[in-house]
Design a protein around this motif. Sequence first.
Motif, short mmCIF file in Angstrom:
data_model
loop_
_atom_site.label_atom_id
_atom_site.label_comp_id
_atom_site.label_asym_id
_atom_site.label_seq_id
_atom_site.Cartn_x
_atom_site.Cartn_y
_atom_site.Cartn_z
N LYS A 207 33.96 30.07 32.52
CA LYS A 207 33.40 28.98 33.33
C LYS A 207 32.59 29.54 34.48
O LYS A 207 32.06 28.81 35.30
N LEU A 208 32.58 30.87 34.57
CA LEU A 208 31.91 31.51 35.71
C LEU A 208 30.48 31.86 35.34
O LEU A 208 30.21 32.44 34.30
N ASN A 209 29.55 31.46 36.21
CA ASN A 209 28.16 31.82 36.02
C ASN A 209 27.89 33.05 36.89
O ASN A 209 27.92 32.95 38.11
N PRO A 210 27.66 34.23 36.27
CA PRO A 210 27.66 35.47 37.06
C PRO A 210 26.65 35.47 38.20
O PRO A 210 26.97 35.93 39.30
N LEU A 211 25.46 34.92 37.99
CA LEU A 211 24.46 34.98 39.05
C LEU A 211 24.76 33.96 40.14
O LEU A 211 24.86 34.29 41.32
N ARG A 212 24.94 32.70 39.73
CA ARG A 212 25.15 31.65 40.72
C ARG A 212 26.46 31.87 41.49
O ARG A 212 26.50 31.88 42.72
N ASP A 213 27.55 32.12 40.75
CA ASP A 213 28.84 32.30 41.42
C ASP A 213 28.89 33.62 42.18
O ASP A 213 29.49 33.70 43.24
N GLY A 214 28.25 34.66 41.62
CA GLY A 214 28.19 35.95 42.31
C GLY A 214 27.52 35.82 43.67
O GLY A 214 27.98 36.34 44.68
N PHE A 215 26.43 35.06 43.69
CA PHE A 215 25.70 34.85 44.93
C PHE A 215 26.56 34.08 45.94
O PHE A 215 26.64 34.42 47.12
N LYS A 216 27.23 33.04 45.43
CA LYS A 216 28.09 32.23 46.31
C LYS A 216 29.22 33.08 46.89
O LYS A 216 29.59 32.93 48.06
N ILE A 217 29.77 33.98 46.07
CA ILE A 217 30.87 34.85 46.53
C ILE A 217 30.36 35.79 47.63
O ILE A 217 30.99 35.94 48.68
N GLY A 218 29.19 36.39 47.39
CA GLY A 218 28.59 37.28 48.39
C GLY A 218 28.35 36.55 49.70
O GLY A 218 28.68 37.04 50.79
N ALA A 219 27.83 35.32 49.61
CA ALA A 219 27.54 34.53 50.81
C ALA A 219 28.84 34.20 51.55
O ALA A 219 28.89 34.23 52.79
N THR A 220 29.90 33.92 50.80
CA THR A 220 31.19 33.61 51.43
C THR A 220 31.71 34.82 52.20
O THR A 220 32.15 34.70 53.36
N ILE A 221 31.64 36.00 51.57
CA ILE A 221 32.13 37.23 52.24
C ILE A 221 31.34 37.46 53.53
O ILE A 221 31.91 37.78 54.57
N TYR A 222 30.04 37.25 53.45
CA TYR A 222 29.19 37.46 54.63
C TYR A 222 29.52 36.45 55.73
O TYR A 222 29.79 36.80 56.88
N LYS A 223 29.54 35.16 55.36
CA LYS A 223 29.71 34.11 56.37
C LYS A 223 31.08 34.18 57.05
O LYS A 223 31.19 34.00 58.26
N LEU A 224 32.11 34.45 56.25
CA LEU A 224 33.46 34.46 56.84
C LEU A 224 33.69 35.70 57.71
O LEU A 224 34.68 35.78 58.43
N ALA A 225 32.75 36.66 57.67
CA ALA A 225 32.89 37.87 58.49
C ALA A 225 32.52 37.59 59.94
O ALA A 225 32.80 38.40 60.82
N LYS A 226 31.90 36.44 60.20
CA LYS A 226 31.39 36.17 61.55
C LYS A 226 32.46 36.33 62.63
O LYS A 226 32.23 36.98 63.64
N VAL A 227 33.63 35.75 62.39
CA VAL A 227 34.65 35.84 63.43
C VAL A 227 35.61 37.02 63.23
O VAL A 227 36.53 37.21 64.02
N HIS A 228 35.39 37.80 62.18
CA HIS A 228 36.28 38.95 61.98
C HIS A 228 35.58 40.25 62.35
O HIS A 228 36.14 41.13 62.98
N ASN A 229 34.32 40.37 61.90
CA ASN A 229 33.55 41.57 62.17
C ASN A 229 32.13 41.16 62.56
O ASN A 229 31.19 41.29 61.78
N PRO A 230 31.97 40.63 63.80
CA PRO A 230 30.67 40.11 64.20
C PRO A 230 29.57 41.18 64.24
O PRO A 230 28.40 40.88 64.04
N MET A 231 29.99 42.43 64.46
CA MET A 231 28.99 43.50 64.49
C MET A 231 28.30 43.59 63.11
O MET A 231 27.09 43.80 63.02
#
Length: 307
Positions: A207-231
Motif C-alpha cells: 500500500k506504500l507508494n515509494p516516491l510519494r510516501d518517501g517524500f512525506k516521510i522525509g518531510a516529517t523527519i525534517y519538520k519535527l526536528a524544529k524543536v529538537h535540533n533547530p540548528m
Amino acid sequence: MNYKLNFDVCVLLPTLNEEATIGKLIQEFKEEGFNNIVVIDGNSTDRTREIALSEGSEVILQEGKGKGQALQQAFQIIDNEYIIMADGDGTYLPSDIHNILSPLVEDEADHVIGNRFADYEKGAFTKLNLIGNRLINWLFGLAYGEWLSDILSGYRGFTKEAIKSFDLNKTGFEIESEITIESVKKDFRIVEVPITYLSRDSSAATKLNPLRDGFKIGATIYKLAKVHNPMFYFGIIGSIFLFCGVIAGFFVITEWLRGVTRELMTILTAILILSGFQFLIFGFISDLIVSLHKDTVRSVRKMIKEK
Ligand SMILES: Nc1nc2c(ncn2[C@@H]2O[C@H](COP(=O)(O)OP(=O)(O)O)[C@@H](O)[C@H]2O)c(=O)[nH]1
Ligand SMILES: [Mg+2]
C-alpha cells in the motif's frame, strides 16, 4: 531463549486487504506462544477480518484512514505491559518475536526495532526502497543524532510506558518515523535487533507508494526536528540561502571583472547572504534555548524520580 506466556504481551497487526497472509500469520504467532493478538483493520474489502476472527484474534475496525491512524487508535485501547507490532502481510517471521521481546523484558530497552537489513530475502526491497531507506536513516541520524539502521521497520516492540507517552499525529506511513522521533525526544532507550525480512506475497500489493510516501516521510523527519535540533532545521534553510548567494555573487564578480556592473544581482546577492547568516544565527540561538530546556526537563524528571 523463548519469551512467552509469563509476560503480558499483545501482538498488534495492522491490516488492509491481507487475506492471503493474515490467517497463517496469526496461527504462527500462536505457535510461538502468543495468544493475545489484535488485528486493527482499515476496512478491508476482502476476507481479512473474517479470517482473523476465525483464527481467534481480536479484530478492531479502524475509525479513520491510514496505517498511522490505525496504530494510534490501537495504542489507546491496548493496555498490556508489552506491545509487539508487525505487518499483516507475512513479510516478518513470527519466530523473530523473541528477539524483539527480549530487550524489553530484560529491561534493556523501551522500544525495540527489528532491523530488516540484517537479513532480507532477495526481492524484498526494490532498488528504490534500498536507496530511499538509506537516505531516510541518514537524514534521521543527522537530525536526531541517533544513528539507526532501520527506522521504517514495521516489526517493533514497546513497553506500555513508552506507548502511552507518545504524542502521535501522523495518519499514514510517516507513523514509524514519528514513533521513533517521539522515542528519541522522550529519552526512551531504543535498541535494534536483527530480524529476517521476506518479500511480499505476490497476490497482494504493497500500500506504500515509494516516491510519494518517501517524500512525506522525509518531510516529517525534517519538520519535527524544529524543536529538537533547530540548528539542523534552520541550518539547512540558511545553507540554501548562502549557497544561492555565493553563486549569485560569483556571477556578479565575474561580470564586474569584465567591466559590467549588475546592480540588481548585487542587491540580490547581499540579501541572500545576509538572510543565510540570519538563519544560521537563529539556529544557534534556538539550539541554545532547546539545550537549556532539555537540561531543565532532565532535572525535573530526576527530582520526580528521587521523590
Ligand atoms: N489498518 C490499516 N492497515 C494498513 C493501512 N495501510 C497499510 N496497512 C497495513 O500496514 C502494513 C504495512 O503496509 P505495507 O503495504 O506492507 O507497507 P510496506 O511494508 O512498507 O510495503 C500491512 O500489514 C498493511 O496491510 C491502513 O490504512 N489501515
Ligand atoms: Mg509490508
